[in-house]
Design a protein around this motif. Sequence first.
Motif, PDB file in Angstrom:
ATOM      1  N   LYS A  71     -35.619  -4.754  -8.296  1.00  0.00           N
ATOM      2  CA  LYS A  71     -34.958  -3.687  -7.534  1.00  0.00           C
ATOM      3  C   LYS A  71     -34.438  -4.201  -6.194  1.00  0.00           C
ATOM      4  CE  LYS A  71     -37.028   0.343  -9.699  1.00  0.00           C
ATOM      5  NZ  LYS A  71     -37.849   1.569  -9.537  1.00  0.00           N
ATOM      6  N   ASP A  72     -35.254  -5.028  -5.506  1.00  0.00           N
ATOM      7  CA  ASP A  72     -34.797  -5.592  -4.228  1.00  0.00           C
ATOM      8  C   ASP A  72     -33.607  -6.528  -4.454  1.00  0.00           C
ATOM      9  OD1 ASP A  72     -36.656  -4.407  -2.438  1.00  0.00           O
ATOM     10  OD2 ASP A  72     -38.201  -5.780  -3.134  1.00  0.00           O
ATOM     11  N   LEU A  73     -33.677  -7.302  -5.529  1.00  0.00           N
ATOM     12  CA  LEU A  73     -32.591  -8.226  -5.839  1.00  0.00           C
ATOM     13  C   LEU A  73     -31.308  -7.464  -6.163  1.00  0.00           C
ATOM     14  CD1 LEU A  73     -31.519 -11.069  -6.384  1.00  0.00           C
ATOM     15  CD2 LEU A  73     -32.609 -10.983  -8.642  1.00  0.00           C
ATOM     16  N   LEU A  74     -31.439  -6.402  -6.925  1.00  0.00           N
ATOM     17  CA  LEU A  74     -30.282  -5.579  -7.278  1.00  0.00           C
ATOM     18  C   LEU A  74     -29.652  -4.962  -6.027  1.00  0.00           C
ATOM     19  CD1 LEU A  74     -28.899  -4.907  -9.930  1.00  0.00           C
ATOM     20  CD2 LEU A  74     -30.374  -2.902 -10.148  1.00  0.00           C
ATOM     21  N   ARG A  75     -30.490  -4.507  -5.104  1.00  0.00           N
ATOM     22  CA  ARG A  75     -29.958  -3.924  -3.864  1.00  0.00           C
ATOM     23  C   ARG A  75     -29.199  -4.971  -3.051  1.00  0.00           C
ATOM     24  NH1 ARG A  75     -30.427   0.985  -2.487  1.00  0.00           N
ATOM     25  NH2 ARG A  75     -31.842   2.358  -3.623  1.00  0.00           N
ATOM     26  N   ALA A 112     -25.293 -11.217   6.864  1.00  0.00           N
ATOM     27  CA  ALA A 112     -26.014 -10.641   5.714  1.00  0.00           C
ATOM     28  C   ALA A 112     -27.019 -11.622   5.135  1.00  0.00           C
ATOM     29  CB  ALA A 112     -25.021 -10.220   4.636  1.00  0.00           C
ATOM     30  N   LEU A 113     -26.747 -12.926   5.275  1.00  0.00           N
ATOM     31  CA  LEU A 113     -27.633 -13.968   4.742  1.00  0.00           C
ATOM     32  C   LEU A 113     -28.575 -14.533   5.802  1.00  0.00           C
ATOM     33  CD1 LEU A 113     -25.085 -15.968   2.524  1.00  0.00           C
ATOM     34  CD2 LEU A 113     -26.594 -14.085   1.848  1.00  0.00           C
ATOM     35  N   GLY A 116     -32.680 -11.056  10.657  1.00  0.00           N
ATOM     36  CA  GLY A 116     -33.037 -11.160  12.069  1.00  0.00           C
ATOM     37  C   GLY A 116     -31.831 -11.285  12.979  1.00  0.00           C
ATOM     38  N   THR A 117     -30.656 -11.610  12.416  1.00  0.00           N
ATOM     39  CA  THR A 117     -29.441 -11.713  13.229  1.00  0.00           C
ATOM     40  C   THR A 117     -28.917 -10.315  13.524  1.00  0.00           C
ATOM     41  OG1 THR A 117     -28.873 -13.775  12.103  1.00  0.00           O
ATOM     42  CG2 THR A 117     -27.107 -12.686  13.329  1.00  0.00           C
ATOM     43  N   PRO A 118     -28.682 -10.002  14.805  1.00  0.00           N
ATOM     44  CA  PRO A 118     -28.164  -8.660  15.130  1.00  0.00           C
ATOM     45  C   PRO A 118     -26.743  -8.487  14.584  1.00  0.00           C
ATOM     46  CG  PRO A 118     -28.953  -9.817  17.112  1.00  0.00           C
ATOM     47  CD  PRO A 118     -28.889 -10.823  16.013  1.00  0.00           C
ATOM     48  N   THR A 119     -26.423  -7.274  14.152  1.00  0.00           N
ATOM     49  CA  THR A 119     -25.061  -6.983  13.705  1.00  0.00           C
ATOM     50  C   THR A 119     -24.146  -6.853  14.921  1.00  0.00           C
ATOM     51  OG1 THR A 119     -25.571  -4.623  13.666  1.00  0.00           O
ATOM     52  CG2 THR A 119     -25.795  -5.832  11.588  1.00  0.00           C
ATOM     53  N   GLU A 120     -22.847  -6.979  14.689  1.00  0.00           N
ATOM     54  CA  GLU A 120     -21.857  -6.888  15.772  1.00  0.00           C
ATOM     55  C   GLU A 120     -20.779  -5.878  15.399  1.00  0.00           C
ATOM     56  OE1 GLU A 120     -20.293 -10.652  17.136  1.00  0.00           O
ATOM     57  OE2 GLU A 120     -22.098 -11.714  16.472  1.00  0.00           O
ATOM     58  N   ASN A 121     -19.789  -5.747  16.280  1.00  0.00           N
ATOM     59  CA  ASN A 121     -18.632  -4.937  15.941  1.00  0.00           C
ATOM     60  C   ASN A 121     -17.659  -5.818  15.152  1.00  0.00           C
ATOM     61  OD1 ASN A 121     -16.475  -3.229  15.697  1.00  0.00           O
ATOM     62  ND2 ASN A 121     -15.781  -3.476  17.807  1.00  0.00           N
ATOM     63  N   TYR A 122     -17.740  -5.725  13.837  1.00  0.00           N
ATOM     64  CA  TYR A 122     -16.928  -6.584  12.977  1.00  0.00           C
ATOM     65  C   TYR A 122     -15.450  -6.179  12.966  1.00  0.00           C
ATOM     66  CZ  TYR A 122     -21.636  -7.807  11.475  1.00  0.00           C
ATOM     67  OH  TYR A 122     -22.956  -8.207  11.461  1.00  0.00           O
ATOM     68  N   TYR A 123     -15.152  -5.002  13.514  1.00  0.00           N
ATOM     69  CA  TYR A 123     -13.763  -4.523  13.580  1.00  0.00           C
ATOM     70  C   TYR A 123     -13.108  -4.830  14.934  1.00  0.00           C
ATOM     71  CZ  TYR A 123     -15.600  -1.687   9.705  1.00  0.00           C
ATOM     72  OH  TYR A 123     -16.208  -1.252   8.541  1.00  0.00           O
ATOM     73  N   LEU A 138     -24.702  -2.066   5.227  1.00  0.00           N
ATOM     74  CA  LEU A 138     -24.636  -3.000   4.101  1.00  0.00           C
ATOM     75  C   LEU A 138     -25.258  -4.345   4.479  1.00  0.00           C
ATOM     76  CD1 LEU A 138     -21.023  -2.196   2.843  1.00  0.00           C
ATOM     77  CD2 LEU A 138     -23.099  -1.967   1.450  1.00  0.00           C
ATOM     78  N   VAL A 139     -24.918  -4.835   5.680  1.00  0.00           N
ATOM     79  CA  VAL A 139     -25.471  -6.112   6.170  1.00  0.00           C
ATOM     80  C   VAL A 139     -26.992  -6.025   6.273  1.00  0.00           C
ATOM     81  CG1 VAL A 139     -25.582  -7.677   8.163  1.00  0.00           C
ATOM     82  CG2 VAL A 139     -23.364  -6.774   7.397  1.00  0.00           C
ATOM     83  N   GLU A 140     -27.476  -4.953   6.865  1.00  0.00           N
ATOM     84  CA  GLU A 140     -28.921  -4.807   7.074  1.00  0.00           C
ATOM     85  C   GLU A 140     -29.678  -4.644   5.756  1.00  0.00           C
ATOM     86  OE1 GLU A 140     -28.795  -1.599   9.850  1.00  0.00           O
ATOM     87  OE2 GLU A 140     -28.464  -2.935  11.582  1.00  0.00           O
ATOM     88  N   THR A 141     -29.040  -4.050   4.754  1.00  0.00           N
ATOM     89  CA  THR A 141     -29.667  -3.944   3.428  1.00  0.00           C
ATOM     90  C   THR A 141     -29.850  -5.333   2.816  1.00  0.00           C
ATOM     91  OG1 THR A 141     -28.785  -1.725   3.045  1.00  0.00           O
ATOM     92  CG2 THR A 141     -29.378  -3.011   1.098  1.00  0.00           C
ATOM     93  N   CYS A 142     -28.821  -6.175   2.957  1.00  0.00           N
ATOM     94  CA  CYS A 142     -28.947  -7.563   2.480  1.00  0.00           C
ATOM     95  C   CYS A 142     -30.092  -8.272   3.195  1.00  0.00           C
ATOM     96  CB  CYS A 142     -27.644  -8.339   2.732  1.00  0.00           C
ATOM     97  SG  CYS A 142     -26.256  -7.792   1.742  1.00  0.00           S
ATOM     98  N   GLN A 143     -30.129  -8.154   4.504  1.00  0.00           N
ATOM     99  CA  GLN A 143     -31.159  -8.834   5.301  1.00  0.00           C
ATOM    100  C   GLN A 143     -32.559  -8.384   4.907  1.00  0.00           C
ATOM    101  OE1 GLN A 143     -29.956  -7.820   9.316  1.00  0.00           O
ATOM    102  NE2 GLN A 143     -28.711  -9.666   9.533  1.00  0.00           N
TER     103      GLN A 143
END
Length: 359
Positions: A71-75, A112-113, A116-123, A138-143
């Motif tokens: 389930k974690d892998l699928l997510r 995403a890979l 622990g890396t903070p997300t940024e304003n990707y736009y 989405l990024v945090e779900t991968c992390q």
Amino acid sequence: MNTPTKPWTLMYTIYKETVPDVHRIMGEWRARAAQIPNDELRRQALVSMETKAFHCEGGAAYSLLAKNKRKDLLRFIIAYQTICDYLDNLCDWSDSQDPDDFEMLHESLKHALAPGTPTENYYKYRKDQDDNGYLKALVETCQSSLVTFPGFSNVQENMEELSAYYRGLQVHKHVVKKDREPRLTTWFERNRAHLPEMTWYEFNACTGSTLGIFAMAGHAARSHLAKIQADSIKSAYFPYVQGIHILLDYFIDQEEDIEDDELNFCAQYPDEEKMAERIRYFKQQAEKSVSVLPDAKFHSMIIKGLIAIYLADEKVQTNPAMKKTANQFIRFGGLPTAFFYLNTWIYRRKSKEILGSAE
């Protein structure tokens, strides 16, 4: 549940168990995408899921490698692939042709890979901004999924290497038309020394797949891996498995890309015969490269299934010239490919009938 080793058990498990889970998870992301305030970002998020759901369905096959962490892998797989498809739409259909914009958007895949890396304003470099936290989620779900995989620490570096290739392609192929081929050929020359003999467009095809990342995630989710095992999985998938994946993708899109004046890697071959010969060679090398892996039969079936999935596409079925070439590919894929092809074709026909009757 053991990893399937026969074509019929793989097909049954994917369509009866995995695909329903994929659509349930994608439904959650679709509901979130529908809440994006910005019209353009919302439209591209929804359209990418509607038109590219088969990418998540295909990637989800790798969830069968990890029984206890499935389930974690699928997510992880669905979140990562959804980022890829969403950003591809944003780069394809927005007014921007700014490489800085494309690089910033694709930093999300790097993060995403990297738990622990903070997300940024990707736009940061585009006018459309407010997605209500969709891309960050989405990024945090991968992390959060990756940190639960016992073998992640030893595959992280290799996953990032393949991701960096993917991100590079997405930047180079979306800039202004006159700069695309020069950027792609220069990039190839920078990497040529550590590649087997291939053309610039074949190298670029090899960089455009997420399968190596999902294969490494599958093995890492299952158990601890030595670094040497992680290296062997990466080497098995890059370049040849990823190469045949994306060459087939471009094969079915040739007419569409020519009409839209888009760069198509398969259209770079001098003729159809050379293209078929090289795709056959990539298939042979891909089979050879996965033969040394744990679950070699599973990885071999993935290759045969890939051929079948693309060749059962409606674009091929309605084009006599493409169908003739496709039949060659099915023959060199052998009986398992023919089995996957027939079942995929039936599945798509049935799905279309169900959707048609529901309208």
